[in-house]
Enzyme design. Structure first.
Site, PDB file in Angstrom:
ATOM      1  N   ASN A   1      -4.526   5.191  -2.103  1.00  0.00           N
ATOM      2  CA  ASN A   1      -5.973   5.589  -1.529  1.00  0.00           C
ATOM      3  C   ASN A   1      -6.700   6.717  -2.353  1.00  0.00           C
ATOM      4  O   ASN A   1      -6.046   7.343  -2.965  1.00  0.00           O
ATOM      5  CB  ASN A   1      -5.599   6.287  -0.184  1.00  0.00           C
ATOM      6  CG  ASN A   1      -5.219   5.332   1.020  1.00  0.00           C
ATOM      7  OD1 ASN A   1      -5.892   4.239   1.391  1.00  0.00           O
ATOM      8  ND2 ASN A   1      -3.795   5.153   1.345  1.00  0.00           N
TER       9      ASN A   1
ATOM     10  N   GLU B   1       0.746  -1.191   0.048  1.00  0.00           N
ATOM     11  CA  GLU B   1       0.125  -0.001  -0.087  1.00  0.00           C
ATOM     12  C   GLU B   1       0.945   1.178  -0.028  1.00  0.00           C
ATOM     13  O   GLU B   1       1.873   1.277   0.858  1.00  0.00           O
ATOM     14  CB  GLU B   1      -0.891   0.154   1.246  1.00  0.00           C
ATOM     15  CG  GLU B   1      -1.570   1.373   1.325  1.00  0.00           C
ATOM     16  CD  GLU B   1      -2.390   1.274   2.428  1.00  0.00           C
ATOM     17  OE1 GLU B   1      -3.616   2.547   2.502  1.00  0.00           O
ATOM     18  OE2 GLU B   1      -2.752   0.416   3.469  1.00  0.00           O
TER      19      GLU B   1
ATOM     20  N   GLU C   1      -5.752  -5.410   8.339  1.00  0.00           N
ATOM     21  CA  GLU C   1      -4.986  -4.734   8.787  1.00  0.00           C
ATOM     22  C   GLU C   1      -4.466  -4.772  10.260  1.00  0.00           C
ATOM     23  O   GLU C   1      -5.277  -5.124  11.007  1.00  0.00           O
ATOM     24  CB  GLU C   1      -5.536  -3.228   8.573  1.00  0.00           C
ATOM     25  CG  GLU C   1      -5.905  -2.965   7.059  1.00  0.00           C
ATOM     26  CD  GLU C   1      -6.415  -1.468   6.948  1.00  0.00           C
ATOM     27  OE1 GLU C   1      -5.479  -0.637   6.381  1.00  0.00           O
ATOM     28  OE2 GLU C   1      -7.293  -1.462   7.273  1.00  0.00           O
TER      29      GLU C   1
ATOM     30  N   ASP D   1     -11.599   0.053   1.848  1.00  0.00           N
ATOM     31  CA  ASP D   1     -10.887   0.328   2.971  1.00  0.00           C
ATOM     32  C   ASP D   1     -11.397   0.614   4.371  1.00  0.00           C
ATOM     33  O   ASP D   1     -12.774   0.800   4.495  1.00  0.00           O
ATOM     34  CB  ASP D   1     -10.040   1.409   2.650  1.00  0.00           C
ATOM     35  CG  ASP D   1      -8.633   1.797   3.258  1.00  0.00           C
ATOM     36  OD1 ASP D   1      -8.341   0.672   4.080  1.00  0.00           O
ATOM     37  OD2 ASP D   1      -8.064   2.613   3.446  1.00  0.00           O
TER      38      ASP D   1
ATOM     39  N   GLU E   1      -7.850   1.576  -3.111  1.00  0.00           N
ATOM     40  CA  GLU E   1      -8.260   1.550  -1.755  1.00  0.00           C
ATOM     41  C   GLU E   1      -9.361   2.748  -1.705  1.00  0.00           C
ATOM     42  O   GLU E   1      -8.975   3.855  -1.323  1.00  0.00           O
ATOM     43  CB  GLU E   1      -7.520   1.462  -0.702  1.00  0.00           C
ATOM     44  CG  GLU E   1      -6.677   0.163  -1.032  1.00  0.00           C
ATOM     45  CD  GLU E   1      -5.782  -0.058   0.251  1.00  0.00           C
ATOM     46  OE1 GLU E   1      -5.744   0.696   1.273  1.00  0.00           O
ATOM     47  OE2 GLU E   1      -4.695  -1.058   0.209  1.00  0.00           O
TER      48      GLU E   1
END
Length: 277
Positions: A112, A54, A231, A174, A144
């Site tokens: 993101n 990420e 996560e 996300d 995401e």
């Protein structure tokens, strides 16, 4: 065992600063290239294989050192600067992805993206044009989608998301479990991946309710044919607990802290010996 990368520690000035940078200061930072791409790996929690990363924003502030998004992201959103930030991160992240490919390492890169950004058709067209110049398969690029948009995505957002899907880009929901509209999002938008928020991982060893939610999310992702990423994995105990529930992909400090994207190649080379141990 994993080798944990420790990013540069905050400077004394950063620790003391309490006033958030204003929009003019952020704009100057964008123009000077001070916003840098950091990355955190997503890994197979059983085999330790690194699957993707990420891309995260960090501001290499000339006075305050390395600043996390908490110091600037709300101002950027308010001043419509998130598009400029994403452009900078895309340039750095996609260039690093190509460089890794040239070294024989193919990894997916995730960025993101908010629903509010997806409401701008002109900007999405420019984003698509940028992505289509990327010399690698766009199935290796994931966006995401963050939970800071409206409860129901507008028709324009949905259409623009479908345009991204049509060129091969993957989509991830996300921070699943923390937004008020997560379940509806799964029904409304064509996601490939669910990311269970780290809040559940932190409580999974001591809360039966959090364990139940994690197990239910594993089943939900399987039923929907989506990949699940959990996560916030920081300990071996969390890792083993989640693996027993059927989780296969994780992200968190147990594997690595966010690191500058230019450090990723060296980290992969050095950590491969630990994975084989």
């Amino acid at each position: 065992m994993f080798t944990v990368f420790s990013p540069p520690k905050p400077t004394h000035d950063e620790a003391r600063r309490t006033v958030a940078p204003d929009a003019d200061e952020i704009c100057r930072g964008l123009l000077k290239g001070e916003f840098r791409a950091f990355v955190q790996p997503k890994f197979d929690i059983v085999s330790n294989t690194i699957l993707s990363v990420e891309v995260l924003a960090r501001w290499q502030h000339p006075e305050c050192g390395v600043l996390t998004p908490a110091a600037f992201i709300s101002t950027m959103a308010r001043e419509d600067l998130l598009d400029d930030l994403l452009s900078a991160l895309l340039d750095q992240g996609l260039a690093a992805q190509v460089e890794l490919r040239n070294q024989g390492q193919v990894l997916g890169f995730a960025f993101n993206l908010s629903l509010n950004q997806l409401a701008n058709e002109t900007w999405v067209s420019a984003l698509i044009a940028r992505l289509q110049r990327h010399p690698m398969s766009l199935s290796l690029v994931t966006f995401e989608i963050t939970e800071d948009g409206p409860a129901i995505a507008s028709a324009r957002c949905v259409q623009n998301i479908l345009r991204l899907r049509q060129i091969g880009v993957r989509l991830s929901l996300d921070d699943y479990g923390t937004g008020h509209s997560s379940l509806y999002r799964l029904c409304q938008l064509p996601f490939d991946e669910i990311k269970l928020a780290g809040e559940f991982t932190r409580e999974v060893l001591r809360s039966s309710q959090h364990q139940s939610v994690a197990r239910a999310t594993v089943l939900l992702a399987r039923e929907l044919g989506m990949r699940l990423v959990v996560e916030g994995i920081e300990t071996q105990e969390q890792r083993l607990c989640l693996a027993q529930m059927g989780v296969r992909i994780g992200q968190g400090y147990l594997c690595a802290r966010p690191m500058p994207v230019e450090c990723l190649s060296g980290w992969l080379s050095s950590s491969s010996r630990d994975f084989a141990a």
